[in-house]
Design a protein around this motif. Sequence first.
Motif, PDB file in Angstrom:
ATOM      1  N   ILE A  72      32.945  -2.386   1.225  1.00 16.50           N
ATOM      2  CA  ILE A  72      31.659  -1.864   0.773  1.00 16.50           C
ATOM      3  C   ILE A  72      31.396  -2.470  -0.591  1.00 16.50           C
ATOM      4  CG2 ILE A  72      30.347   0.200   0.167  1.00 16.50           C
ATOM      5  CD1 ILE A  72      31.146   0.269   3.056  1.00 16.50           C
ATOM      6  N   LYS A  73      30.355  -3.234  -0.706  1.00 17.80           N
ATOM      7  CA  LYS A  73      30.071  -3.896  -1.981  1.00 17.80           C
ATOM      8  C   LYS A  73      29.610  -2.853  -2.999  1.00 17.80           C
ATOM      9  CE  LYS A  73      27.573  -7.714  -4.026  1.00 17.80           C
ATOM     10  NZ  LYS A  73      26.160  -7.658  -4.403  1.00 17.80           N
ATOM     11  N   GLN A  74      28.642  -2.034  -2.622  1.00 19.58           N
ATOM     12  CA  GLN A  74      28.154  -1.028  -3.548  1.00 19.58           C
ATOM     13  C   GLN A  74      27.328   0.020  -2.830  1.00 19.58           C
ATOM     14  OE1 GLN A  74      25.924  -3.981  -5.804  1.00 19.58           O
ATOM     15  NE2 GLN A  74      24.069  -2.802  -5.447  1.00 19.58           N
ATOM     16  N   ILE A  75      27.110   1.136  -3.564  1.00 11.74           N
ATOM     17  CA  ILE A  75      26.182   2.166  -3.114  1.00 11.74           C
ATOM     18  C   ILE A  75      25.231   2.396  -4.270  1.00 11.74           C
ATOM     19  CG2 ILE A  75      25.902   4.544  -2.360  1.00 11.74           C
ATOM     20  CD1 ILE A  75      28.783   4.473  -1.385  1.00 11.74           C
ATOM     21  N   GLN A  76      23.938   2.355  -4.007  1.00 14.44           N
ATOM     22  CA  GLN A  76      22.987   2.593  -5.085  1.00 14.44           C
ATOM     23  C   GLN A  76      21.987   3.663  -4.681  1.00 14.44           C
ATOM     24  OE1 GLN A  76      22.217  -1.444  -4.506  1.00 14.44           O
ATOM     25  NE2 GLN A  76      20.003  -1.207  -4.277  1.00 14.44           N
ATOM     26  N   LEU A  77      21.500   4.370  -5.693  1.00 14.27           N
ATOM     27  CA  LEU A  77      20.455   5.379  -5.482  1.00 14.27           C
ATOM     28  C   LEU A  77      19.108   4.686  -5.612  1.00 14.27           C
ATOM     29  CD1 LEU A  77      21.775   8.347  -7.648  1.00 14.27           C
ATOM     30  CD2 LEU A  77      21.224   8.469  -5.212  1.00 14.27           C
ATOM     31  N   GLU A  78      18.177   4.986  -4.717  1.00 11.55           N
ATOM     32  CA  GLU A  78      16.845   4.425  -4.880  1.00 11.55           C
ATOM     33  C   GLU A  78      15.806   5.258  -4.135  1.00 11.55           C
ATOM     34  OE1 GLU A  78      17.571   0.417  -3.513  1.00 11.55           O
ATOM     35  OE2 GLU A  78      16.824   0.901  -1.515  1.00 11.55           O
ATOM     36  N   GLN A  79      14.531   4.986  -4.435  1.00  5.06           N
ATOM     37  CA  GLN A  79      13.434   5.734  -3.818  1.00  5.06           C
ATOM     38  C   GLN A  79      13.042   5.125  -2.477  1.00  5.06           C
ATOM     39  OE1 GLN A  79      10.691   4.844  -7.105  1.00  5.06           O
ATOM     40  NE2 GLN A  79      10.322   7.035  -7.265  1.00  5.06           N
ATOM     41  N   ASP A  80      12.656   5.978  -1.555  1.00  2.78           N
ATOM     42  CA  ASP A  80      12.077   5.507  -0.303  1.00  2.78           C
ATOM     43  C   ASP A  80      10.590   5.260  -0.547  1.00  2.78           C
ATOM     44  OD1 ASP A  80      12.754   6.665   3.117  1.00  2.78           O
ATOM     45  OD2 ASP A  80      11.925   4.783   2.352  1.00  2.78           O
ATOM     46  N   SER A  81       9.970   4.437   0.291  1.00  8.87           N
ATOM     47  CA  SER A  81       8.530   4.197   0.157  1.00  8.87           C
ATOM     48  C   SER A  81       7.801   5.117   1.124  1.00  8.87           C
ATOM     49  CB  SER A  81       8.207   2.743   0.493  1.00  8.87           C
ATOM     50  OG  SER A  81       8.485   2.518   1.858  1.00  8.87           O
ATOM     51  N   ALA A 130       0.809  -1.222   0.000  1.00  4.35           N
ATOM     52  CA  ALA A 130       0.000   0.000   0.000  1.00  4.35           C
ATOM     53  C   ALA A 130       0.843   1.274   0.000  1.00  4.35           C
ATOM     54  CB  ALA A 130      -0.947   0.003   1.194  1.00  4.35           C
ATOM     55  N   ASP A 131       2.074   1.242   0.582  1.00  2.38           N
ATOM     56  CA  ASP A 131       2.858   2.475   0.625  1.00  2.38           C
ATOM     57  C   ASP A 131       3.793   2.621  -0.574  1.00  2.38           C
ATOM     58  OD1 ASP A 131       4.900   1.242   3.409  1.00  2.38           O
ATOM     59  OD2 ASP A 131       5.034   0.816   1.253  1.00  2.38           O
ATOM     60  N   LEU A 132       3.595   1.781  -1.587  1.00  2.00           N
ATOM     61  CA  LEU A 132       4.376   1.868  -2.826  1.00  2.00           C
ATOM     62  C   LEU A 132       3.392   2.053  -3.973  1.00  2.00           C
ATOM     63  CD1 LEU A 132       7.475   1.493  -3.561  1.00  2.00           C
ATOM     64  CD2 LEU A 132       6.801  -0.755  -4.406  1.00  2.00           C
ATOM     65  N   PRO A 133       2.916   3.279  -4.169  1.00  2.00           N
ATOM     66  CA  PRO A 133       1.797   3.494  -5.101  1.00  2.00           C
ATOM     67  C   PRO A 133       2.056   2.992  -6.516  1.00  2.00           C
ATOM     68  CG  PRO A 133       2.529   5.576  -4.115  1.00  2.00           C
ATOM     69  CD  PRO A 133       3.356   4.511  -3.514  1.00  2.00           C
ATOM     70  N   VAL A 162      -2.074   5.231   5.187  1.00  2.51           N
ATOM     71  CA  VAL A 162      -0.883   5.450   4.366  1.00  2.51           C
ATOM     72  C   VAL A 162      -0.592   6.939   4.201  1.00  2.51           C
ATOM     73  CG1 VAL A 162       0.143   5.072   2.097  1.00  2.51           C
ATOM     74  CG2 VAL A 162      -1.268   3.300   3.128  1.00  2.51           C
ATOM     75  N   ASP A 163       0.669   7.299   4.502  1.00  2.00           N
ATOM     76  CA  ASP A 163       1.141   8.675   4.328  1.00  2.00           C
ATOM     77  C   ASP A 163       2.289   8.629   3.322  1.00  2.00           C
ATOM     78  OD1 ASP A 163       2.927  11.010   6.548  1.00  2.00           O
ATOM     79  OD2 ASP A 163       2.170  11.216   4.506  1.00  2.00           O
ATOM     80  N   LEU A 164       2.121   9.325   2.198  1.00  3.71           N
ATOM     81  CA  LEU A 164       3.123   9.255   1.135  1.00  3.71           C
ATOM     82  C   LEU A 164       4.181  10.356   1.217  1.00  3.71           C
ATOM     83  CD1 LEU A 164       0.813   8.335  -1.895  1.00  3.71           C
ATOM     84  CD2 LEU A 164       2.213   6.809  -0.491  1.00  3.71           C
ATOM     85  N   ASN A 165       4.240  11.085   2.308  1.00  2.00           N
ATOM     86  CA  ASN A 165       5.256  12.157   2.417  1.00  2.00           C
ATOM     87  C   ASN A 165       6.665  11.638   2.180  1.00  2.00           C
ATOM     88  OD1 ASN A 165       3.398  14.122   2.907  1.00  2.00           O
ATOM     89  ND2 ASN A 165       3.741  14.228   5.116  1.00  2.00           N
ATOM     90  N   ARG A 166       6.909  10.393   2.633  1.00  5.51           N
ATOM     91  CA  ARG A 166       8.256   9.854   2.497  1.00  5.51           C
ATOM     92  C   ARG A 166       8.465   9.167   1.150  1.00  5.51           C
ATOM     93  NH1 ARG A 166       9.893   5.161   6.547  1.00  5.51           N
ATOM     94  NH2 ARG A 166       9.039   3.990   4.797  1.00  5.51           N
TER      95      ARG A 166
END
Lengths: 108, 463
Positions: B126-135, B85-88, B149-153
Amino acid sequence: EQVPAAVLEHLERLALVDFGDTEGVRRLREAVRFAERLREVDTDGVEPMDSVLEDRCLYLREDDVTEGNCTKELLKNAREKIEEYFVAPPGNIPLPKLEERETFEQQS
Amino acid sequence: LATWVPVVGLEIHAQINSNSKLFSGSQVQFAAPPNSLVSFFDASLPGTLPVLNRRCVEAAVMTGLALNCSINKKSLFDRKHYFYADLPAGYQITQQRVPIAVNGNLSYSLCIDNKMSQMVTKTVRIKQIQLEQDSGKSLHDDARSQTLVDLNRAGVGLMEVVMEPDMCCGEEAAAAVRELQLILQTLGSSQAIMAEGQLRVDANVSVHHPGEPYGVRTEVKNINSVRFLAKAVDYEIRRQIEELENGGTILNETRAFDSKLGCTISMRDKEGKQDYRFMPEPNLPPLILYDAKSLPANMNHQQVVNIDWIRERLPDLPSVKRAKLVELYGILPEHSFTLLNEDGLAEYFENVIKHTQMKPKKVIGWILNDLLSYLKEHALAVKDSPVSSFLLADLLNLLERREISSSAAKQVFEELWKGEGKTPLEIVKEKQLELLRDQEELEQICQAVIDRQEDEVGVGTFG
């Protein structure tokens, strides 16, 4: 060729798509057959293409706040809301198992 | 008795310190009215597209450089699909195939046997650093069988830092995370406050016998502080050893840490293993980064992220700051750790040094023993100290000039702590703590004491 019932069920569960009837599954089979023709092309030594955009420049945006503050508009789409929160079921409702629901397999 | 080798790896999600989100222009802020910091893209309304925030890219490059990673000049974005639900959108945009940075390392230090005097340095790859979206955030209302559900984050930029399983216990994991936290805060790429969810840690834990292959690992989630991280990891190691010694098996599962009970609980999903159906993100071309050599001549500088430019502007990392403190002031390595461990303490220390004649090796004692223990006792941050660095410097000057004794100085410090606005000199005069210099005056006092004692002796023998 047949798409195995287990694969069908797996796909339906992952994508929440209901193949519904024989026609739906026939279309799926056609789509797979169409895609498999790609194997006829010799791609040895060729870099895979990600998307038609891959040679484009990825546009970078400035870190400014330009959007948001439209709670009312967003909540207009919600079937249920409580005090500006969207309301959802308590958790994921798992798709019933194959035996428990009517799929095309059982219908045919 | 068979020995067990515990193996601990970490997946750390750090929220990027930026004004707006990773792919949209809505604001990043902790605690705001629900769904007020949400754009149409964040809510996954049809017809919206992701637009990458340059600041987030720079934050990831800075972090990668600070962790000695190779920065991938070409990295790619992918979709990771799952329903919640928090991943529209039904998928998260991440970097699964080619992340922005790989193959780094992080050095951290531990005290052996809990003694501050013996520190040992360890490294984790450190294996890796990746960019990604928060839910978004889900608030579970079990009573009414629903989730709010609050989508602010949703859509806030994250850097996922993957640490290889080079650690062996809770203490090592905690020390590594603490050092990463300090690095991120120094860089400014993340504020990394665990309590506000800006730094989330999942631990991968397994045990095996020496010489044998690695055991089945479990993933431990819901760890809310560095202290709990150590507890959770150590509990899980013990649980696995106990289970295996009793002839049981370890399941490859996710477990949640319960801080109240101090144990991990199975979160086994009824739906079985997840198939994320990774696919390239079709709306984003590859992310290209440049350095001094590859910089194109006539490109808009706003569209360019130059790795060398960023490297040149990296601030001194904690390890460098500590080394400088030790070299400049002759303090012990473990002192430098404590100075950097408390926000603002190093600056406080250096300001006192600037304004006092007392040697740094003596000042450090006052900072670490007196000031710090008072701060801890009253649960105060350095910036809220009632005794400013200037006041402490004044006090130490009195001591250094032998105008007061060290026990008197402690008394003055206690008085200063009350924050009544008096200067050290005023307190000394008020309490008559000045050291006596006059020889004759001293003799008079001593004689008076002796006389008084003789009277008492006299009383004693009669009674």
